[in-house]
Scaffold this active site. Structure first.
Site, PDB file in Angstrom:
ATOM      1  N   SER A  81       0.840  -1.199   0.000  1.00 14.40           N
ATOM      2  CA  SER A  81       0.000   0.000   0.000  1.00 14.40           C
ATOM      3  C   SER A  81       0.871   1.243   0.000  1.00 14.40           C
ATOM      4  O   SER A  81       2.018   1.209   0.454  1.00 14.40           O
ATOM      5  CB  SER A  81      -0.897   0.022   1.234  1.00 14.40           C
ATOM      6  OG  SER A  81      -0.155   0.377   2.397  1.00 14.40           O
ATOM      7  N   ASP A  82       0.320   2.348  -0.495  1.00 10.88           N
ATOM      8  CA  ASP A  82       0.978   3.619  -0.229  1.00 10.88           C
ATOM      9  C   ASP A  82       0.826   3.898   1.262  1.00 10.88           C
ATOM     10  O   ASP A  82       0.000   3.290   1.963  1.00 10.88           O
ATOM     11  CB  ASP A  82       0.379   4.744  -1.082  1.00 10.88           C
ATOM     12  CG  ASP A  82       1.403   5.837  -1.377  1.00 10.88           C
ATOM     13  OD1 ASP A  82       2.390   5.962  -0.616  1.00 10.88           O
ATOM     14  OD2 ASP A  82       1.219   6.571  -2.356  1.00 10.88           O
ATOM     15  N   CYS A  83       1.615   4.815   1.763  1.00 14.39           N
ATOM     16  CA  CYS A  83       1.755   4.934   3.209  1.00 14.39           C
ATOM     17  C   CYS A  83       0.517   5.539   3.866  1.00 14.39           C
ATOM     18  O   CYS A  83       0.158   6.677   3.582  1.00 14.39           O
ATOM     19  CB  CYS A  83       3.017   5.718   3.528  1.00 14.39           C
ATOM     20  SG  CYS A  83       4.482   4.837   2.936  1.00 14.39           S
TER      21      CYS A  83
END
Length: 713
Positions: free
Chosen positions: A238-240
């Site tokens: 995932s993106d953060c």
């Protein structure tokens, strides 16, 4: 990956408890001492050199690498980056430093399409064209990972999957609406090339939703397209803190437990953030099965084994010494890349400068002595920075007097808080008056265009308000030009700017992008003719943001050279040279053939000038009888040639069915029978490029016979 490695990964994971498995799916994976598994942080950056992990060679920002149009050069930059990353990792582990940014799983490259110049993160990409982005992205992945999949030097990650390019301020809430034609034609193309052809190890999801689904939990993107259609075997990250957006902002779930389950069930193996701390609760609530969790952890362990991050299995790269970090070869490669990235937008004959022909040089502008303007974002630390001013000073030595003034800040109206506005204008005027030639260094830096949360300026989110030079830069340029001295404008910025006034009123313009930590040296060498500029624009420079559709719209209509119907200031693919390059004897081997036939197109490039030249040969294709909307032109091939004065070289390309394919409204990749145009030359086959260069491009008309044929996307 070998069966032996996968078998060992399965064995390791089979010995883990469910709690231990869940602990491995966070970016800060915990140690499992009883199994000999040390902790590991998956979050590492290497967009243009090893970033955020101490000293490293800082190469030109990605958009500058895009301007080189050179797959070999991008491969070399990525290979050097991986070598330095491995050397640093080897030493970090010896000192038991397994902190963030210290591992071997690099979250690069960014292969999103730079569809709108207002997007703050566009300079992390290779530009607006899917084909160019795919070619350079594959080169970067191959350079970073190496040629041995069983023993990768590092792991690359294609991000942000998918349909992600601003606005930054709304990325945690935004639903990008896109039709299948644009989805497959523009937004997914480079990702597929990296997955299918370059075998990228990881894919990172985006923050936003796509047609209602959050990217990091999208069944269509992650399960149907990435895993099923493309056969992706690596892991998805995932993106953060993007999974937190599921319940907090997108409102597709009600809590962290549901968000964790949605992401894992749809194929997101690794959470950058903390939501997967609640994954165990999702398991206990029967929202996600242990089998699904196990599959994700097996993917992660399998890569860790191949990278050699587990003590039981080393790596053939364990002996790379620390001495390679910022070694001479890498610094020279960075200098070469910076010079190759620069795009000469205008030159009335002033450039190149002659050191023995000037006695005084005035260097003016907010980016003239700025280190920040050299490096872009996601940058490393350099042991040496060479600004524009310093590069010129070093180049001319004591033979030429160099005057300097910042003139104005990037976006504020005064240099000092207690001063009146324009407090440095008088000094800038004085410098110009006392100089034989003026070098104006203007533009942006990553504090103005960047990522939401990283940028700290009046523009807020990191996106640009418009295309004008911010602050008082335009006014300063006009006042300096009015003095009447020859003026060279250097634009240090990662995106297209409105340079309409400059194009009409200064003698020369060079787009320098963010050229890397020692970029001032490269700029000076180009200014004084040691190298001819050879970069081409990887983005369209518009005359005004009034020419653009609303930023929030994700339809490609009216965007980029492929679908823009106006007249640009500087077109995609454009760039001048100090030398005189002539294209002649262009040919295509046949004017008619069947859809599955191979065509050969070629041209001879002659260097009729007095400078060594790199030249980028470009091939564009257009289906002129298409049954659906198609691009004005689509870049299909690129080739680089190096020519000494007087030298010529023939360049050939093979064109196959995929090069003639279009994407229809259903997202199908098809070749239709009928008429096509094929253009080959050093620029786009458009009127504006011809007007700017005084040169045209050879265009061939061909016919394809047969039935509508679906081809591999």
């Amino acid at each position: 990956m070998s069966q032996e490695t996968m078998k060992r990964a399965k064995e390791l994971v089979s010995q883990m408890t469910i709690e231990e498995k869940c602990s491995q799916m966070l970016h800060h994976a915990a140690a499992i001492e009883r199994l000999g598994i040390p902790k590991y942080c998956w979050w590492n950056e290497a967009l243009h050199g090893v970033a955020r992990a101490g000293d490293a060679t800082v190469f030109p920002q990605a958009i500058g690498l895009g301007a080189t149009f050179d797959e070999t050069l991008v491969f070399q930059v990525a290979d050097a980056t991986a070598t330095e990353g491995r050397a640093k990792y080897n030493e970090f582990v010896k000192h038991d430093d397994r902190d963030i940014y210290k591992g071997l799983t690099y979250w690069a490259p960014n292969v999103n399409i730079f569809r709108d110049p207002r997007w703050g993160r566009g300079h992390e990409t290779y530009g607006e064209d899917p084909y160019l982005t795919g070619q350079l992205g594959m080169a970067f992945v191959r350079g970073l990972q190496g040629e041995d999949p069983e023993n990768p030097k590092a792991a690359a990650c294609a991000k942000h999957f998918a349909v992600h390019s601003g606005p930054e301020a709304d990325r945690h809430h935004f639903d990008a609406k896109v039709n299948d034609q644009d989805l497959y034609d523009t937004y997914l193309y480079a990702f597929k090339r990296l997955v299918k052809d370059a075998k990228v190890e990881a894919v990172m999801g985006a923050y936003n939703r796509i047609n209602g689904e959050p990217a990091c939990g999208s069944k269509r993107l992650l399960k149907d397209i990435l895993r099923k259609d493309w056969g992706f075997k690596g892991h998805v990250v995932s993106d953060c803190w993007a999974i937190r957006d599921f319940h907090e902002n997108h409102k597709v779930t009600t809590c962290e437990v549901e968000s964790a389950a949605l992401a894992v069930n749809n194929g997101c193996d690794l959470n950058c953030g903390c939501v997967y701390e609640k994954l165990l609760y999702a398991y206990k609530a029967k929202l996600v099965s242990e089998e699904t969790i196990t599959k994700s952890v097996e993917r992660l362990m399998e890569l860790r084994l191949r990278l050699g991050t587990l003590p039981e299995r080393g790596s053939k790269y364990d002996d790379i010494p620390y001495e390679v970090v910022e070694c001479r070869e890498h610094k020279e490669l960075a200098n070469e890349a910076a010079k190759r990235s620069m795009v000469l937008l205008k030159n009335d004959g002033l450039l190149p400068l002659r050191k023995n022909a000037v006695k005084t040089i005035g260097v003016i502008g907010p980016n003239s002595n700025s280190r920040v303007a050299l490096v872009g974002n996601y940058e490393g630390v350099s042991s040496e920075y060479i600004t524009v001013l310093e590069g010129i000073q070093r180049y001319v030595g004591d033979d030429v007097r160099v005057f300097h003034s910042d003139g104005t800040p990037l976006w504020k109206d005064r240099m000092h808080g207690l001063s009146e506005a324009r407090d440095d204008f008088a000094e800038a005027m004085t410098v110009a008056e006392h100089s034989d030639v003026v070098i104006l260094a203007m533009g942006l830096d990553a504090t103005i265009e960047g990522e939401e949360g990283d940028a700290g300026n009046e523009f807020g989110s990191g996106d640009k308000k418009g295309l004008k030079l911010p602050g008082l830069q335009q006014e300063l340029m006009e006042k300096v030009a009015a003095i009447g001295k020859p003026v060279v404008l250097l634009v240090l910025a990662g995106s297209a700017m409105d340079l309409t006034w400059a194009n009409d009123n200064v003698n020369a313009i060079i787009q320098c992008w963010y050229p890397g930590a020692r970029g001032g040296r490269a700029i000076a060498e180009v200014l004084f003719g040691e190298d001819s500029p050879s970069g081409k624009l990887p983005v369209t420079f518009y005359k005004s943001d009034k020419d653009l559709p609303p930023f929030e719209e994700y339809s490609m209509e009216g965007r980029t050279y492929r679908y823009f119907n106006g007249t640009p200031l500087y077109p995609f693919g454009y760039g001048l040279s100090y030398s005189d390059l002539e294209y002649c004897d262009a040919y295509i081997d046949k004017k008619r053939g069947k859809i599955k036939d191979t065509f050969t197109v070629g041209v001879t490039v002659k260097n009729k000038g007095s400078y060594n030249a790199h030249e980028i040969v470009q091939v564009y294709i257009k289906d002129v009888e298409a049954s659906t909307r198609v691009a004005n032109w689509s870049l299909r091939k690129i080739g680089n040639v190096v020519l000494a004065p007087g030298e010529s070289r023939k360049v050939e390309f093979e064109l196959q069915a995929r090069d003639f394919a279009i994407i229809d409204e259903k997202g199908r990749c098809i070749v239709e029978p009928g008429a096509f145009k094929v253009a080959i030359g050093g620029q786009q086959p458009d009127e504006r490029s011809t007007e700017l260069t005084g040169k045209s491009v050879d265009v061939f008309e061909i016919k394809l016979d047969g039935e509508i044929t679906e081809v591999e996307y």
